[in-house]
Design a protein around this motif. Structure first.
Motif, PDB file in Angstrom:
ATOM      1  N   ASN A  15      18.850  85.214  29.070  1.00 51.14           N
ATOM      2  CA  ASN A  15      20.083  85.960  29.353  1.00 51.14           C
ATOM      3  C   ASN A  15      20.290  87.165  28.447  1.00 51.14           C
ATOM      4  N   ALA A  16      19.416  87.357  27.461  1.00 53.04           N
ATOM      5  CA  ALA A  16      19.496  88.576  26.656  1.00 53.04           C
ATOM      6  C   ALA A  16      19.290  89.812  27.529  1.00 53.04           C
ATOM      7  N   TYR A  17      18.364  89.713  28.484  1.00 58.87           N
ATOM      8  CA  TYR A  17      18.064  90.876  29.334  1.00 58.87           C
ATOM      9  C   TYR A  17      19.275  91.339  30.147  1.00 58.87           C
ATOM     10  N   PRO A  18      19.929  90.469  30.929  1.00 58.29           N
ATOM     11  CA  PRO A  18      21.087  90.960  31.685  1.00 58.29           C
ATOM     12  C   PRO A  18      22.255  91.356  30.793  1.00 58.29           C
ATOM     13  N   LEU A  19      22.388  90.760  29.614  1.00 58.43           N
ATOM     14  CA  LEU A  19      23.462  91.162  28.700  1.00 58.43           C
ATOM     15  C   LEU A  19      23.211  92.558  28.148  1.00 58.43           C
ATOM     16  N   LEU A  68      16.762  98.915  26.411  1.00 55.01           N
ATOM     17  CA  LEU A  68      16.677  98.536  24.999  1.00 55.01           C
ATOM     18  C   LEU A  68      15.973  99.642  24.231  1.00 55.01           C
ATOM     19  N   GLN A  69      16.688 100.222  23.265  1.00 56.17           N
ATOM     20  CA  GLN A  69      16.125 101.320  22.480  1.00 56.17           C
ATOM     21  C   GLN A  69      15.394 100.774  21.254  1.00 56.17           C
ATOM     22  N   LYS A  70      16.126 100.154  20.337  1.00 59.74           N
ATOM     23  CA  LYS A  70      15.524  99.559  19.141  1.00 59.74           C
ATOM     24  C   LYS A  70      15.784  98.056  19.128  1.00 59.74           C
ATOM     25  N   TYR A  71      14.840  97.324  18.561  1.00 59.94           N
ATOM     26  CA  TYR A  71      14.942  95.864  18.534  1.00 59.94           C
ATOM     27  C   TYR A  71      14.362  95.355  17.220  1.00 59.94           C
ATOM     28  N   CYS A  72      15.130  94.527  16.512  1.00 62.92           N
ATOM     29  CA  CYS A  72      14.657  93.958  15.257  1.00 62.92           C
ATOM     30  C   CYS A  72      14.911  92.456  15.241  1.00 62.92           C
ATOM     31  N   PHE A 120      13.605  90.477  26.109  1.00 62.41           N
ATOM     32  CA  PHE A 120      13.629  91.751  25.389  1.00 62.41           C
ATOM     33  C   PHE A 120      12.518  92.678  25.880  1.00 62.41           C
ATOM     34  N   ARG A 121      11.395  92.090  26.309  1.00 65.76           N
ATOM     35  CA  ARG A 121      10.319  92.901  26.883  1.00 65.76           C
ATOM     36  C   ARG A 121      10.802  93.600  28.156  1.00 65.76           C
ATOM     37  N   ASP A 165      19.994  86.793  36.401  1.00 64.26           N
ATOM     38  CA  ASP A 165      20.080  88.121  35.782  1.00 64.26           C
ATOM     39  C   ASP A 165      21.141  88.986  36.455  1.00 64.26           C
ATOM     40  N   GLY A 166      21.107  89.015  37.786  1.00 63.06           N
ATOM     41  CA  GLY A 166      22.019  89.881  38.528  1.00 63.06           C
ATOM     42  C   GLY A 166      23.475  89.534  38.291  1.00 63.06           C
TER      43      GLY A 166
END
Length: 365
Positions: free
Chosen positions: A165-169, A220-224, A211-212, A139-140
Motif C-alpha cells: 500500500n506504499a505505492y497507492p499512498l 517517487l522522487q527520493k527514497y531512503c 517503492f519500485r 491500489d486503485g
C-alpha cells in the motif's frame, strides 16, 4: 452501524460515532480518544466533510494481507487493525493529544477478493497471479482515498495491511498535492524504517515492490531506508541503491554492528536526504525486534527506536502521509500477540503529538 461507501471506493466502510463508542471503555472522571475523535456521519457528504473538518489527520485502516501473500509471504497482516483501534480509542484525551485533531474515517474490507481467490484458484501459481491482480485493484481504491484526503489539505494516516500500500499512498498523495496546488509536479519523497527495501523488480504488484513501482511510474522522487538487513537485500536491488543518487539506505549492520552511526544519527541522515519535498513517512513493523509480522525478526530495532524515529521525522519533515504496516495480531501459522495493536497505537499517538508540538508545521520544503 458501519455503512457501505460511495462508488469511487466500493470496499470502504465508514464509521459513525456509535462504532467508536462501542469499542471505547468509558470511565467516570476520564475522557478517552474514542469520545473525541471526529467521524463522517454521512458518507455521501464525504468530500464536503473533508474540506470543512477542523481535523488535520484522517485515520483509516487497510486490513488486508493479499499483498503479502502475493509476495509469497505469511498471511496475518489483516489482523492488526481492530486491536490497534481498540487500543487507540482507549488512550486518554488530555493536553498532550485531545483527539479532536483526528478524523477516524473507517477501513477497507477486501474480504470478497480474498474469498474469490482462495476458493477458485486451482494452483499455487494461479493463486499468486490472482493475488497480484487483486493488489492492483486495491491500489486503485487506496490511491483514490489518499488523493481525496490530500486534495482537502489533510494528512492521511493509514494502518495496514501489507507494504504494497506504499505505492497507492505515494501516488494518491502526490496527485492530491498537485491538484491542491501545493506541488508543481505529482512527485514526493519517502522515508522508510524497514528491515527490507521493498524495491524488488516490477514483476506484478505485491508487498515487496511498492517503492519500485512508485519510482518507475514517476511518483517517487527520493527514497531512503533505515535499518535494512544486509541478509535480505537482493544483489540487484543493492546495485540500484548504489548507482541511483535518488536512492539511499543505512543498513541495520552499519548502525548496530559496525557502529558507523548511532540510530538517531541514521534517522537524521535519512531525514536530511528527503527534506526537500513532501515526504511519505513509512514504518514497517517487521523492523521491530520480536514484533509479530509476516517476517518477524529476532534481531531488529527496539520499539523505543521506532517511536524515536516517528517523533523525529514528524517534526523534521513535511509529511505527505503516515503509513504503519505489516504488523499482525495473529499469523496464518497460528502465532498470536496481544502487543501489536497497542504498539501501533503508541506510534500513531507519537506522530500526532510530535506534529502538535511544532504547530503542525514541520520543515518547509
Amino acid at each position: 452501524m458501519i455503512k457501505p461507501s460511495i462508488v469511487t471506493i466500493p470496499h470502504f466502510k465508514f464509521y459513525n460515532k456509535q462504532d467508536l463508542l462501542y469499542l471505547t471503555r468509558l470511565r467516570r472522571f476520564e475522557t478517552k480518544l474514542g469520545e473525541r475523535l471526529l467521524v463522517v456521519n454521512d458518507p455521501e457528504q464525504f468530500e464536503e466533510k473533508l474540506s470543512k473538518t477542523t481535523a488535520k489527520y484522517i485515520l483509516f485502516g487497510i486490513p488486508e494481507d493479499i499483498g503479502v501473500k502475493a509476495n509469497y509471504g505469511r498471511g496475518g497482516a489483516d489482523s492488526a487493525w481492530l486491536p490497534f483501534l481498540t487500543a487507540f480509542l482507549n488512550i486518554q484525551s488530555n493536553d498532550f493529544m485531545t483527539g479532536e485533531e483526528i478524523l477516524l474515517l473507517g477501513h477497507f474490507d477486501f474480504g470478497d477478493l480474498q474469498y474469490l481467490i482462495e476458493n477458485h484458484a486451482r494452483s499455487e501459481e494461479e493463486k499468486i497471479d490472482a493475488y497480484r491482480h487483486a493488489v492492483s485493484q486495491i491500489d486503485g481504491e487506496v490511491e483514490a482515498l489518499a488523493r481525496q484526503i490530500q486534495t482537502a489539505g489533510k494528512i492521511p494516516i493509514a494502518i495496514g495491511g501489507g507494504h504494497n500500500n506504499a505505492y497507492p499512498l505515494i501516488k494518491g498523495s502526490a496527485k492530491g498535492l498537485l491538484k491542491s496546488g501545493r506541488l508543481p509536479l505529482a512527485q514526493i519523497n519517502a522515508i522508510n524504517l524497514d528491515a527490507h527495501t521493498d524495491f524488488r523488480p516490477a514483476e506484478g504488484r505485491h508487498s515487496g515492490n511498492g517503492f519500485r513501482y512508485a519510482e518507475e511510474d514517476g511518483y517517487l522522487q527520493k527514497y531512503c531506508v533505515i535499518g535494512a538487513q544486509e541478509n535480505y537485500i537482493p544483489q540487484n536491488v543493492w546495485v540500484d541503491f548504489v548507482n541511483n543518487p535518488f536512492l539511499d539506505l543505512v543498513t541495520f549492520e552499519d548502525i548496530f554492528l559496525h557502529e558507523k552511526r548511532h540510530f538517531m544519527q541514521a534517522v537524521a541522515h535519512a531525514s536530511n536526504f528527503v527534506d526537500d519535498n513532501w515526504c511519505g513517512i513509512e514504518l514497517d513493523l517487521d523492523v521491530v525486534e520480536n514484533t509479530l509480522s509476516s517476517a518477524v525478526t529476532p534481531s531488529g530495532v527496539t520499539a523505543a527506536n521506532a517511536r524515536q524515529y516517528l517523533n523525529f521525522v514528524a517534526m523534521d519533515l513535511k509529511p505527505a502521509y503516515l503509513h504503519i504496516c505489516e504488523g499482525a495480531s495473529q499469523l496464518s501459522d497460528g502465532r498470536k500477540s496481544d502487543n501489536t495493536g497497542k504498539l501501533i497505537a503508541y506510534l500513531v499517538s507519537d506522530f500526532v503529538k510530535a506534529r502538535n508540538s511544532v504547530g503542525g508545521l514541520g520543515r518547509t520544503p
